[in-house]
Design a protein around this motif. Sequence first.
Motif: not given
Length: 437
Positions: A319-336, A341-349
């Motif tokens: 089942t596909e859904r989107e949550i918000h998750a805390n992960v290592v910033n690898r090109g996710l937020i350019d100005n951090l 570790v940042v919090e961003v929308p995250t697709l889960v499947n």
Amino acid sequence: MPQIVFLGAGSVVFTRQLLADLYRFDDLPSLRIVLHDIDAERLAVAVGTAEQVAARFGRETEIVATENRRDALRGADFVINMIQVGGIDATRKDLEIPAAAGLLQTIGDTTGVGGVFRALRTFPVLSGIAADMLELCPDAWFLNYTNPMAMNVWWLSVVAPQLKVVGLCHSVYWTVHDLCELIGVPLEGTHFRAAGVNHQSWLVEWSRNGEDLYGRLRERIAADPELERRVRVEIFKRIGFYPTETSEHSSEYLSWFLRSPEQIERFRLRPLEYVGISEENVAEFEHAKAALATGEPLELEEGAAEYAPQVIHSILTGTEREIHANVVNRGLIDNLPEGAVVEVPTLVNASGLHPQAVGRIPEQGAALNRTYLSVAGLTIEAVRTGNPELVRQAVLIDPNAASSLTPEAIWALCDGLTAAHADVLPTALGGRLEATL
């Protein structure tokens, strides 16, 4: 049979809620639930709780309990981490010792001096868990709830970058839920996205049927001056985007609120609030223990919307859904900072978790985020290098500490907290714990 391990299962209310949310998915296969805690009494209550919840949902489940962490982790598919190193006694020290020195906190578990010292005593345990997982269940997902969230996930990326680690916090969901309630708009059908750092993400998108709901929020605030006595409303007013954690948490990330009695009164803050919350949690444990002894049904919260059950359900069922998750910033937020570790929308499947790149976030929000990440980064480096001076410098950078204490007082406070927590701190940092980090 998928195996789900609960580390710190003695956190009985949270264990109860996570299990209830899992069992509400009627398309999950039979599960093997492994409960681990170092406190035998709490573990026994966790077992009774799990058995009762499974029975109430009519779910076929194998429930295993063990005080041996390696036995618990062997063959795991998912590891849910909710440990609290030092328990309520450590929490009291984190809040009361700084307060006696003139530094007030409300929660003290994520940032500031309380968050730093919670991290220092948690990292050695996380290192041990990571080593065990690399040996016993290297492909398992590590779902972290333990605070300080960003620091813990960041630390694991340093000591065990091979592990699949994600930090889960419900603050984004509940922020939007409560804001929708405030402006009288149904949550269902609302589109929202947030990005930043845990407990200080920014609601960068919030709309329904194409309407930007920030306009309604501004109208609602203008109609009720009392709303301006909320910390988060003040942040929204000054920064332009709403932060995604409670006013109590939010107040600790900045220098604006806890620095004076006048500000504390104006924004209706309760310093040391988490001591009372922790005592309530202990009382709830005692209530659960008594209820299980008499066969009384435990209270189950409806619609808790915790992310770990959703992640497990998505991976196991596709089942596909989107949550918000805390992960290592690898090109996710350019100005951090990259690698933080940042919090961003995250697709889960079915294939796992896939953080979504958001580009640049509002620069004024990123500026505040970078201050927190500086505190976190110095804490990581302190433990990695065994340099106690970096612990003090991390606290010195913290806005709340720096607005309340002189550098000399910060150094003295860190000395006092090191002595108070010595049994669970690494020897390199002044403690008595012989730990391999």
